[in-house]
Design an enzyme around this catalytic site. Sequence first.
Site, PDB file in Angstrom:
ATOM      1  N   GLU A 124      20.065 -16.812   0.228  1.00  0.00           N
ATOM      2  CA  GLU A 124      19.733 -15.530  -0.403  1.00  0.00           C
ATOM      3  C   GLU A 124      19.704 -15.676  -1.927  1.00  0.00           C
ATOM      4  OE1 GLU A 124      18.432 -12.940   0.576  1.00  0.00           O
ATOM      5  OE2 GLU A 124      18.904 -11.433  -0.918  1.00  0.00           O
TER       6      GLU A 124
ATOM      7  N   GLU B 154      11.971 -15.384  -6.238  1.00  0.00           N
ATOM      8  CA  GLU B 154      11.061 -14.235  -6.224  1.00  0.00           C
ATOM      9  C   GLU B 154      10.957 -13.535  -7.570  1.00  0.00           C
ATOM     10  OE1 GLU B 154      11.874 -11.285  -3.163  1.00  0.00           O
ATOM     11  OE2 GLU B 154      14.022 -11.493  -3.432  1.00  0.00           O
TER      12      GLU B 154
ATOM     13  N   TRP C 189      -2.629  -2.962  -1.802  1.00  0.00           N
ATOM     14  CA  TRP C 189      -2.196  -4.354  -1.788  1.00  0.00           C
ATOM     15  C   TRP C 189      -3.233  -5.075  -0.925  1.00  0.00           C
ATOM     16  CZ3 TRP C 189       0.030  -8.215   1.417  1.00  0.00           C
ATOM     17  CH2 TRP C 189       0.817  -9.164   0.744  1.00  0.00           C
TER      18      TRP C 189
ATOM     19  N   CYS D 193       0.808  -1.217   0.000  1.00  0.00           N
ATOM     20  CA  CYS D 193       0.000   0.000   0.000  1.00  0.00           C
ATOM     21  C   CYS D 193       0.848   1.277   0.000  1.00  0.00           C
ATOM     22  CB  CYS D 193      -0.955   0.068   1.183  1.00  0.00           C
ATOM     23  SG  CYS D 193      -2.212  -1.185   1.150  1.00  0.00           S
TER      24      CYS D 193
ATOM     25  N   LYS E 157      16.443 -14.869  -4.206  1.00  0.00           N
ATOM     26  CA  LYS E 157      16.422 -13.977  -5.386  1.00  0.00           C
ATOM     27  C   LYS E 157      15.849 -14.728  -6.583  1.00  0.00           C
ATOM     28  CE  LYS E 157      16.980 -11.498  -3.305  1.00  0.00           C
ATOM     29  NZ  LYS E 157      16.550 -10.493  -2.501  1.00  0.00           N
TER      30      LYS E 157
ATOM     31  N   LYS F  88       7.333  -4.686  -1.498  1.00  0.00           N
ATOM     32  CA  LYS F  88       8.650  -4.256  -1.022  1.00  0.00           C
ATOM     33  C   LYS F  88       8.629  -4.072   0.483  1.00  0.00           C
ATOM     34  CE  LYS F  88      12.822  -2.659  -1.503  1.00  0.00           C
ATOM     35  NZ  LYS F  88      13.823  -3.673  -1.832  1.00  0.00           N
TER      36      LYS F  88
ATOM     37  N   ARG G  43       6.447  -0.682  -4.069  1.00  0.00           N
ATOM     38  CA  ARG G  43       6.051  -1.244  -2.768  1.00  0.00           C
ATOM     39  C   ARG G  43       5.134  -2.454  -2.947  1.00  0.00           C
ATOM     40  NH1 ARG G  43       6.529   2.567   1.497  1.00  0.00           N
ATOM     41  NH2 ARG G  43       4.770   1.670   2.594  1.00  0.00           N
TER      42      ARG G  43
ATOM     43  N   ASN H 247      -3.436   3.021   4.744  1.00  0.00           N
ATOM     44  CA  ASN H 247      -2.460   1.932   4.714  1.00  0.00           C
ATOM     45  C   ASN H 247      -2.457   1.332   6.120  1.00  0.00           C
ATOM     46  OD1 ASN H 247      -0.277   0.305   4.394  1.00  0.00           O
ATOM     47  ND2 ASN H 247       1.239   1.932   4.178  1.00  0.00           N
ATOM     48  N   GLY H 248      -2.578  -0.005   6.231  1.00  0.00           N
ATOM     49  CA  GLY H 248      -2.608  -0.639   7.548  1.00  0.00           C
ATOM     50  C   GLY H 248      -3.818  -1.551   7.647  1.00  0.00           C
TER      51      GLY H 248
ATOM     52  N   HIS I 253      20.354 -35.853   3.048  1.00  0.00           N
ATOM     53  CA  HIS I 253      19.342 -36.238   4.038  1.00  0.00           C
ATOM     54  C   HIS I 253      17.925 -35.966   3.511  1.00  0.00           C
ATOM     55  CE1 HIS I 253      22.489 -37.054   6.875  1.00  0.00           C
ATOM     56  NE2 HIS I 253      22.983 -35.844   6.696  1.00  0.00           N
TER      57      HIS I 253
HETATM   58  C1  G6P Z   1       9.743  -7.943   1.891  1.00  0.00           C
HETATM   59  C2  G6P Z   1      10.664  -7.561   0.745  1.00  0.00           C
HETATM   60  C3  G6P Z   1      12.024  -8.220   0.936  1.00  0.00           C
HETATM   61  C4  G6P Z   1      12.607  -7.836   2.294  1.00  0.00           C
HETATM   62  C5  G6P Z   1      11.636  -8.153   3.435  1.00  0.00           C
HETATM   63  C6  G6P Z   1      12.103  -7.523   4.730  1.00  0.00           C
HETATM   64  O1  G6P Z   1       9.458  -9.292   1.831  1.00  0.00           O
HETATM   65  O2  G6P Z   1      10.113  -7.970  -0.493  1.00  0.00           O
HETATM   66  O3  G6P Z   1      12.915  -7.786  -0.095  1.00  0.00           O
HETATM   67  O4  G6P Z   1      13.803  -8.539   2.494  1.00  0.00           O
HETATM   68  O5  G6P Z   1      10.351  -7.607   3.152  1.00  0.00           O
HETATM   69  O6  G6P Z   1      12.087  -6.132   4.584  1.00  0.00           O
HETATM   70  P1  G6P Z   1      12.907  -5.129   5.485  1.00  0.00           P
HETATM   71  O7  G6P Z   1      12.536  -3.775   4.956  1.00  0.00           O
HETATM   72  O8  G6P Z   1      12.473  -5.345   6.887  1.00  0.00           O
HETATM   73  O9  G6P Z   1      14.356  -5.434   5.297  1.00  0.00           O
END
Ligand code: G6P
Length: 580
Positions: free
Chosen positions: A453, A460, A71, A2, A457, A575, A27, A97-98, A476
């Site tokens: 990580e 996603e 969102w 949002c 990537k 985001k 976002r 937003n919220g 395992h």
């Molecule tokens: C969302 C984003 C990720 C991020 C995570 C934590 O899932 O898409 O890219 O790592 O939030 O966000 P932060 O702002 O707390 O690092």
Amino acid sequence: MCGIVGYVGRRTAGPLLVEGLRKLEYRGYDSYGVATLHRSVSVLKKSGRIPPQADLGKGLKGKIGIGHTRWATHGEPTDRNAHPHTDCTGRIAVVHNGIIENYAKLREELEGRGHRFLSDTDTEVIAHLVEEAFQPGKLQEAVEEALRRLEGSYAILVIAQDEPGIVAARKSSPLVLGIGDGETLAASDMTPLLEYTERVIFLEDGDVATLREGGITICCNGTAVQRPVEQVTWCLDDVKKGGFPHFMLKEIHEQPQVFYETVRSVDAREMAAQMRASPWVTLIGCGTSYHAGLVAKYLLEAHAGIPVRVEMGSEFKYFAPPVRGLVVAITQSGETADTLMALQKARAHNCQTAAVTNVVGSSVTRMADHVLYTRAGPEIGVAATKSFTAQLAVFLQLASRLSDGALDGAIATAHLAMGDALRTELDGAVSLCTGAKDIFFVGRGPFYPVALEGALKMKEISYIHAEGYPAGELKHGPFALLTPETPVVAIALPGPTYGAMISNIKEMKARQAPVIGIGDAGDTELADVVDVFLPLPDGPEAVHILTATVILQRLAYHTADALSRDIDRPRNLAKSVTVE
Ligand code: G6P
């Protein structure tokens, strides 16, 4: 997640608000809308993405308005559930937003008093509550009255017919106000404001503000308050693509600079002393920030002998074991609800708290006792890249400080090696990945979280199922999934785990899985055993952590690009995840 934007001033608000919403697209959202005020309130709202036409919003008259990217949480992403929401008379419009936790009860009550609801959202109750309390010329008072009934979190903007401004309020959801020349603005974050002003105010929880052309007044609990006006150091170019086809690629390429600036600017002395003095250190984060915590655990334990526990924000808040010592939240945005709640829990247990974040004035900075900033600048791509390596920069500095400078040499050269890793040829590896349905990413020691990580990537942005695993654990269970169509990306670098990694890779090859090996540039043994070899620039382990990360980010990016994915805005993701 949002996005909110609001404008009061001398320009036509409609197109300006739409452009503001475009800047908030990163976002994550599934519908959008704008309301402006001329003689009456006009609303344009739709499900789906904001279409590219430049004149969108031009038909909306007026110099006051509010906009929103939604969102979906309560109610499907349809036109009628998109914000802004209006009251029964259509004279009041609200963006939010919220989450309003008690909305169902409020809705029932309001319907009982004759209000007609047009959406399934929690937000609409706010418009009707404001309607009930509204007296001409007293919009702020009506909003304050409505807020007293709400439970949950909100950043809201409200406009009403014949009222010369916007009323804004926040509780546990971000809201920034901008002060321009004869104009004022509001937004969920700074990105839509940068074009108009460098002077911003971060509202505090409980604040209710009125924005007018000539300025902003703020009240908290019915009393006028002054909040500091901060000078923004980010510039407009920071939120543009700068010639790159995607923000993600631009942000990957910014990493050498970001790393350099973060290590130079961060003063880790105080937090290092707190870590030394604390019998327990807990790192909390979500998503990529959690992975940064896992790498940080390795660095702090291996180099400084400090035992560290790493927890996901979403789990920690329900944690039964003792919560003690120093608790550090790692969060790029400083707004992730789960991380904030976990930190709140730590505070409730009288722990010392700290934060590593990228956003000055974000919620976490107001909650933690001590803050260290990364210098990544605005990160627009939903997939975190430069914020991750900037977080690692902070923890490398901390670990080095706690180990008499043991990592200073690595820190000094890392940005150069990261620059080299931006040029490694990836074509062979990308073509193996684009044809795959599943990919495993494996490593040991600090390269296990790097593998996690890399898998995150890949999944996603390419939508290929990818799993990060500690290399030794594959046998395992996951071995059952290895086939000639299941590539494994294996990180095998010089050090205590190298021999075990080579044995693991041979075991994978025996199951006919194609292996992409990431190793030291001169490593012919690894190059001979894998299908595709991706060499890292020569360097110590701490540098390899960063360069391997850069290679994996690029592998995900180019795989997703080859598959024509929506890289900066992957489906279903946001985001900034500001709800639990
Ligand atoms: C969302 C984003 C990720 C991020 C995570 C934590 O899932 O898409 O890219 O790592 O939030 O966000 P932060 O702002 O707390 O690092």
